[in-house]
Design an enzyme around this catalytic site. Sequence first.
Site, mmCIF file in Angstrom:
data_model
loop_
_atom_site.group_PDB
_atom_site.id
_atom_site.type_symbol
_atom_site.label_atom_id
_atom_site.label_comp_id
_atom_site.label_asym_id
_atom_site.label_seq_id
_atom_site.Cartn_x
_atom_site.Cartn_y
_atom_site.Cartn_z
ATOM 1 C CG ASP A 1 4.871 -9.405 -26.269
ATOM 2 O OD1 ASP A 1 4.462 -10.500 -26.679
ATOM 3 O OD2 ASP A 1 5.633 -8.671 -26.944
ATOM 4 C CE1 TYR B 1 10.628 -6.146 -29.269
ATOM 5 C CE2 TYR B 1 9.332 -6.672 -27.344
ATOM 6 C CZ TYR B 1 9.457 -6.576 -28.712
ATOM 7 O OH TYR B 1 8.384 -6.889 -29.509
ATOM 8 C CE LYS C 1 7.214 -10.790 -29.288
ATOM 9 N NZ LYS C 1 7.548 -9.631 -28.464
ATOM 10 C CG HIS D 1 10.738 -10.812 -33.005
ATOM 11 N ND1 HIS D 1 11.460 -10.235 -31.992
ATOM 12 C CD2 HIS D 1 9.758 -9.935 -33.299
ATOM 13 C CE1 HIS D 1 10.921 -9.060 -31.683
ATOM 14 N NE2 HIS D 1 9.893 -8.854 -32.474
ATOM 15 C CG LEU E 1 -2.944 1.683 -28.094
ATOM 16 C CD1 LEU E 1 -2.373 2.379 -26.851
ATOM 17 C CD2 LEU E 1 -4.472 1.730 -28.074
ATOM 18 C CB VAL F 1 7.202 4.723 -19.961
ATOM 19 C CG1 VAL F 1 7.970 3.626 -20.693
ATOM 20 C CG2 VAL F 1 7.122 5.985 -20.817
ATOM 21 C CG ASN G 1 -3.313 1.725 -22.228
ATOM 22 O OD1 ASN G 1 -4.142 2.554 -22.606
ATOM 23 N ND2 ASN G 1 -2.022 1.816 -22.542
HETATM 24 P P1 NDP Z 1 1.437 0.612 -28.865
HETATM 25 O O1 NDP Z 1 0.418 0.588 -29.948
HETATM 26 O O2 NDP Z 1 1.221 -0.189 -27.636
HETATM 27 O O3 NDP Z 1 1.673 2.132 -28.501
HETATM 28 C C1 NDP Z 1 2.643 2.560 -27.578
HETATM 29 C C2 NDP Z 1 2.763 4.072 -27.695
HETATM 30 O O4 NDP Z 1 1.498 4.679 -27.450
HETATM 31 C C3 NDP Z 1 3.738 4.691 -26.739
HETATM 32 O O5 NDP Z 1 4.324 5.788 -27.392
HETATM 33 C C4 NDP Z 1 2.865 5.146 -25.582
HETATM 34 O O6 NDP Z 1 3.424 6.309 -24.984
HETATM 35 C C5 NDP Z 1 1.569 5.502 -26.289
HETATM 36 N N1 NDP Z 1 0.373 5.170 -25.495
HETATM 37 C C6 NDP Z 1 0.138 4.023 -24.816
HETATM 38 N N2 NDP Z 1 -1.065 4.066 -24.233
HETATM 39 C C7 NDP Z 1 -1.623 5.254 -24.536
HETATM 40 C C8 NDP Z 1 -2.844 5.880 -24.207
HETATM 41 N N3 NDP Z 1 -3.751 5.272 -23.444
HETATM 42 N N4 NDP Z 1 -3.086 7.121 -24.709
HETATM 43 C C9 NDP Z 1 -2.161 7.750 -25.484
HETATM 44 N N5 NDP Z 1 -0.992 7.201 -25.831
HETATM 45 C C10 NDP Z 1 -0.702 5.964 -25.358
HETATM 46 O O7 NDP Z 1 2.847 0.237 -29.568
HETATM 47 P P2 NDP Z 1 3.995 -0.816 -29.384
HETATM 48 O O8 NDP Z 1 4.736 -0.790 -30.683
HETATM 49 O O9 NDP Z 1 4.769 -0.642 -28.164
HETATM 50 O O10 NDP Z 1 3.240 -2.216 -29.315
HETATM 51 C C11 NDP Z 1 2.868 -2.856 -28.097
HETATM 52 C C12 NDP Z 1 3.692 -4.101 -27.876
HETATM 53 O O11 NDP Z 1 3.606 -4.983 -29.010
HETATM 54 C C13 NDP Z 1 5.213 -3.846 -27.787
HETATM 55 O O12 NDP Z 1 5.589 -3.243 -26.564
HETATM 56 C C14 NDP Z 1 5.731 -5.235 -27.999
HETATM 57 O O13 NDP Z 1 5.560 -6.003 -26.825
HETATM 58 C C15 NDP Z 1 4.803 -5.727 -29.111
HETATM 59 N N6 NDP Z 1 5.392 -5.510 -30.447
HETATM 60 C C16 NDP Z 1 5.749 -6.631 -31.177
HETATM 61 C C17 NDP Z 1 6.301 -6.511 -32.421
HETATM 62 C C18 NDP Z 1 6.636 -7.742 -33.189
HETATM 63 O O14 NDP Z 1 7.283 -7.638 -34.235
HETATM 64 N N7 NDP Z 1 6.256 -8.918 -32.727
HETATM 65 C C19 NDP Z 1 6.587 -5.202 -33.026
HETATM 66 C C20 NDP Z 1 6.161 -4.075 -32.212
HETATM 67 C C21 NDP Z 1 5.570 -4.256 -30.982
HETATM 68 P P3 NDP Z 1 4.174 6.345 -23.547
HETATM 69 O O15 NDP Z 1 4.949 5.070 -23.394
HETATM 70 O O16 NDP Z 1 5.049 7.541 -23.681
HETATM 71 O O17 NDP Z 1 3.089 6.494 -22.527
#
Ligand code: NDP
Length: 280
Positions: free
Chosen positions: A50, A55, A80, A113, A195, A237, A245
């Site tokens: 996604d 981005y 998007k 978006h 999350l 990352v 996950n």
């Molecule tokens: P998430 O809810 O996926 O959380 C990501 C964060 O949680 C990062 O800081 C990551 O840290 C941490 N994390 C991930 N997995 C774990 C785990 N198993 N345990 C502990 N911490 C964890 O947030 P996002 O906002 O990134 O949402 C996911 C996706 O949704 C985005 O990447 C995007 O594709 C989409 N999105 C769409 C939006 C829209 O407006 N349409 C807006 C926001 C997001 P680290 O990377 O440091 O491991």
Amino acid sequence: MASTPTTVPTVQLNDGEQIPQLGFGVFQIPPADTVETVVRALQVGYRHIDTAKAYNNEAEVGQAIHAGGLAREDVYITTKCFNDDHGFDQAKRALHASLERLEMTHVDLYLIHWPVPAHDKYVETWKALVELQKEGLTRSIGVSNFQPAHLERIIAETGVTPAVNQVELHPYLQQVGLRREHADLGIVTEAWSPLAQGKVLDDPELEAIAGDHDVTAGQVVLRWHLQLGHVVFPKSVTQERIEQNFDVFGFTLTDDEMARIDALDRGERTGPDPDTFTGA
Ligand code: NDP
């Protein structure tokens, strides 16, 4: 511990297409890290990415997929149309530009978006997406951050129902009314920030349920989404989390555990309000 199957379930869309229920999100992955991170996700087994113009990493997502040696049809790609590309002609140009960056002839899903009601151009934009789908440049079309009034308006004015609505959704923001509207209209719910960007993960209730299954709170939250039928694409990352996950098919939450998570709703957003957000 949970164990990983070889295939992720798919969800049926209202246009006859299927979408892998679990994918990988790349929001906030810096372009310089995106190729390596997406290649690692593909190696773990993710087959749904996604991304978005906003981005700034579509080109790197494309490079990772081409480098991964997978056939194009083996990876599901969403991108998007951002807020500065609303309008019929502009939205059409925007997908062409995304495809150039991705180095692909089509995406699997193209989304508006944000609705940006202040600009009132989302209906025209939706008409462009309808045409782009007919032209074969995207297999499916949908929206993101649309409220019920926005959904009802595009359907009334075009007769075309979006395949998905991608909205902020996690245990602290459960969007019960919006999910009911999706079910009534035949729209699949995609959960962004599944999350809550990590903000739900130290919740004692989630930790207790995780302990009972010998998994992490993150795996419990993803499992809750999957059992509710949501499409999810957690971002990470961190190699261990990327693997964790994806490892969410080896256990099942009971009805009682699902209800305990349902009870955590606080109506708490981590991201912008779709009724007012106009974009950076
Ligand atoms: P998430 O809810 O996926 O959380 C990501 C964060 O949680 C990062 O800081 C990551 O840290 C941490 N994390 C991930 N997995 C774990 C785990 N198993 N345990 C502990 N911490 C964890 O947030 P996002 O906002 O990134 O949402 C996911 C996706 O949704 C985005 O990447 C995007 O594709 C989409 N999105 C769409 C939006 C829209 O407006 N349409 C807006 C926001 C997001 P680290 O990377 O440091 O491991």
